[in-house]
Design an enzyme around this catalytic site. Sequence first.
Site, PDB file in Angstrom:
ATOM      1  N   HIS A 163       0.888  -1.131  -0.136  1.00 48.12           N
ATOM      2  CA  HIS A 163      -0.105   0.096   0.029  1.00 48.12           C
ATOM      3  C   HIS A 163       0.755   1.339  -0.025  1.00 48.12           C
ATOM      4  O   HIS A 163       0.310   2.393  -0.144  1.00 48.12           O
ATOM      5  CB  HIS A 163      -0.982   0.061   1.259  1.00 48.12           C
TER       6      HIS A 163
ATOM      7  N   ASP B 299      -2.415   2.041  -4.614  1.00 47.74           N
ATOM      8  CA  ASP B 299      -3.634   2.577  -3.677  1.00 47.74           C
ATOM      9  C   ASP B 299      -4.398   1.579  -4.058  1.00 47.74           C
ATOM     10  O   ASP B 299      -4.435   0.848  -5.045  1.00 47.74           O
ATOM     11  CB  ASP B 299      -3.815   4.144  -4.427  1.00 47.74           C
TER      12      ASP B 299
END
Length: 511
Positions: free
Chosen positions: A482, A486
């Site tokens: 992450h 995204d």
Amino acid sequence: MTIEVRVPTLGESVTEATVATWFKKPGDAVAVDEMLCELETDKVTVEVPSPAAGKLGDIIAAEGETVGVDALLATIAESGQAGAEETSERPAQTAAQPAESSAAEPAASVDVMVPTLGESVTEATVSTWFKKVGDTVAQDEMLCELETDKVSVEVPAPAAGILAEIVAAEGSTVEANGKLAVISGSAGAAASAPAAAASAPAPASAPSGAAGGKDVANAPSAEKAMAEAGLSADQVTGTGRDGRIMKEDVQRAVSAAASAPAPSATAPAPRAPVAAEDAGREERVKMTRLRQTIAKRLKDAQNTAAILTTYNEVDMGAVMDLRSEYKDLFEKKHGVRLGFMSFFTKACCHALREVPEVNAEIDGTEIVYKNFVHMGIAAGTPQGLVVPVIRDADQKSFATLEKEIAEKGRRARDGKLTMAEMQGGTFTISNGGVYGSLMSSPILNPPQSGILGMHKIQDRPMVINGEIKIRPMMYLALSYDHRIVDGKGAVTFLVRVKEALEDPRRLLMDL
């Protein structure tokens, strides 16, 4: 003349010592002041040098025995006397038996060395010896197998002859280009090697704290102190000869542990106590180097990357129908079966072009985008999980992908993959469905930023155009970093994979 080797003065108020280690054995040639043995007292370690040159005769005080000051340790036959005795025992051997003399000359021997292990691999563990000392070996016959972090390497015999000596025993760690064994090329070595092995004294069992790569065992008092303190040999730095652990080394390690800060939350928790009745029913097996590497890399991934997993499901009906229709024709033309992995590889390559950050990696404060796809295909083996890499998978056809996946999977199970074949991957596919997994969250393969988990195909009721139908469904899981990917990118990637699998024609038209 025979020279006596006696216990030297040990220090004020010290009256006895323990014979810790003999560096020589009876019959060995020794030079003046060459170290013969090591004594251990309550306070210090004392090395005993040879008082004269010659041959070590009898060892009076064996390892582990307690001796007093000036006690007899061993005898040395001076070199002049030894030579005279040998001459008197063989007065006319050279003249009377010239053939025997020439036969007694040392035969040419060949060292068996550790082969090249691969880029950045500096050591390996000797896992199995296929031959024992005294066995006859042919050139290129397999002698032993080495295990590195990723692959197993078989070591062939460089020449024909007799395996005269094994330098690195099973379980020992050897460095690249290290010496493994010695092969004698002498015709008479077959008889002499077993005889020598039979006449050699049986080695004393090494104490449990002896390090695998050392020739010298740890001091007996150090073994006792480590047992009392609950320490293992790898937690103590030895300062004795050849890295031998002494009692004072253990004391320093205990003091350092007491003053060290409390372990962090990521440190492994100590093992819970085991009931006495259960202790005898346990079995301890040392982790293989491959398993240790897998554990370290997966834990590093969890500690470093911000791993998140997103899920979707795909109707596999279209792919299954396509395989059923063309599998015979495909195999007849290309010589390989049409499986599911080529469809998934193609679908992932297609999706990675649209979401390139899933195919990228973080390097410090920079993002490295890859304009190619080196697809890692995780494969389970008896030794553990390995990930062979299909290079430039985005440029290859279905047939080429199936051939490479099948070939690398077979070599992975046989332990024949090279280091180069498991390096450089940019994205990974893991198929837990072959083992019956319905859903899982795969862990990243560092430094990659994404890994796709495939699972079992299972018939489930699905609502299609307002009607309930039974469809072959599979859950897909994308674990991603992450920090670089995204949620929008991760979901988009999975949707594109789903679309390509549910309508494979999209792959042909690049849609």
